[in-house]
Design a protein around this motif. Structure first.
Motif, PDB file in Angstrom:
ATOM      1  N   LYS A 210       0.824  -1.208   0.000  1.00  0.00           N
ATOM      2  CA  LYS A 210       0.000   0.000   0.000  1.00  0.00           C
ATOM      3  C   LYS A 210       0.862   1.263   0.000  1.00  0.00           C
ATOM      4  O   LYS A 210       0.502   2.258  -0.632  1.00  0.00           O
ATOM      5  N   LEU A 211       1.999   1.218   0.686  1.00  0.00           N
ATOM      6  CA  LEU A 211       2.905   2.368   0.649  1.00  0.00           C
ATOM      7  C   LEU A 211       3.473   2.579  -0.748  1.00  0.00           C
ATOM      8  O   LEU A 211       3.643   3.711  -1.202  1.00  0.00           O
TER       9      LEU A 211
ATOM     10  N   SER B  75       5.362  10.401  -3.190  1.00  0.00           N
ATOM     11  CA  SER B  75       6.515  10.083  -2.359  1.00  0.00           C
ATOM     12  C   SER B  75       7.805  10.425  -3.072  1.00  0.00           C
ATOM     13  O   SER B  75       7.954  10.161  -4.255  1.00  0.00           O
ATOM     14  N   ASP B  76       8.681  10.984  -2.314  1.00  0.00           N
ATOM     15  CA  ASP B  76      10.029  11.149  -2.826  1.00  0.00           C
ATOM     16  C   ASP B  76      10.963  10.216  -2.071  1.00  0.00           C
ATOM     17  O   ASP B  76      12.173  10.371  -2.120  1.00  0.00           O
ATOM     18  N   ASP B  77      10.360   9.242  -1.384  1.00  0.00           N
ATOM     19  CA  ASP B  77      11.146   8.234  -0.680  1.00  0.00           C
ATOM     20  C   ASP B  77      11.843   7.380  -1.733  1.00  0.00           C
ATOM     21  O   ASP B  77      11.207   6.630  -2.464  1.00  0.00           O
ATOM     22  N   SER B  78      13.137   7.506  -1.826  1.00  0.00           N
ATOM     23  CA  SER B  78      13.886   6.864  -2.904  1.00  0.00           C
ATOM     24  C   SER B  78      13.773   5.339  -2.864  1.00  0.00           C
ATOM     25  O   SER B  78      13.749   4.706  -3.917  1.00  0.00           O
ATOM     26  N   ASP B  79      13.684   4.752  -1.689  1.00  0.00           N
ATOM     27  CA  ASP B  79      13.549   3.290  -1.607  1.00  0.00           C
ATOM     28  C   ASP B  79      12.219   2.829  -2.188  1.00  0.00           C
ATOM     29  O   ASP B  79      12.174   1.868  -2.969  1.00  0.00           O
ATOM     30  N   LEU B  80      11.134   3.497  -1.815  1.00  0.00           N
ATOM     31  CA  LEU B  80       9.825   3.122  -2.354  1.00  0.00           C
ATOM     32  C   LEU B  80       9.774   3.318  -3.862  1.00  0.00           C
ATOM     33  O   LEU B  80       9.279   2.459  -4.595  1.00  0.00           O
ATOM     34  N   VAL B  81      10.286   4.445  -4.322  1.00  0.00           N
ATOM     35  CA  VAL B  81      10.298   4.724  -5.756  1.00  0.00           C
ATOM     36  C   VAL B  81      11.134   3.683  -6.500  1.00  0.00           C
ATOM     37  O   VAL B  81      10.723   3.169  -7.548  1.00  0.00           O
TER      38      VAL B  81
END
Length: 132
Positions: A39-40, A49-55
């Motif tokens: 979901k994240l 998101s700018d969360d590099s891991d999620l991206v």
């Protein structure tokens, strides 16, 4: 997620359609095993998101999908409308299955999924694949 997708592909190495189905099964399996992370990564309710891991993980999963469609079609699916539609169809089916399972909306499938989830998921996914 990409690891879940590609590990199943490596186990199934055969024709491109089998590889894409295996990646789809891995996508759904990851979502079922990690619903909050799923979901994240892909939830429509999360802020951009700018969360590099999620991206990075979401992009890797998408690249695996695009490459699978490319292998079936024999060309870059991002280069024409039919290829883009094939990508959308393949992603939509696995994403939809994943979301519906996580939400508990596919209870009617539970008896089948309890006995052989990988085969059941593969049988559903194959119905959405692009034709060669």
């Amino acid at each position: 997620m990409k690891r879940s997708m590609t590990s199943r592909q490596h186990a199934e190495r055969g024709d491109p359609r089998q590889d894409l189905v295996a990646a789809g099964v891995g996508y759904v399996a990851f979502a079922r095993d990690n619903p909050m992370l799923f979901k994240l990564m892909f939830g429509s309710e999360r802020p951009s998101s700018d969360d590099s891991d999620l991206v990075q993980h979401a992009s890797g999963a998408f690249a695996t999908l695009v490459n699978g469609v490319r292998d079936i079609r024999g060309g870059d699916p991002m280069a024409d409308a039919d290829g883009l539609k094939d990508i959308a169809a393949a992603w939509s089916i696995v994403h939809g299955i994943a979301n519906l399972l996580i939400a508990g909306r596919m209870g009617f499938l539970q008896p089948l999924l309890e006995h052989d989830p990988e085969t059941v998921l593969a049988d559903i996914i194959v119905r959405s694949l692009p034709q060669q």
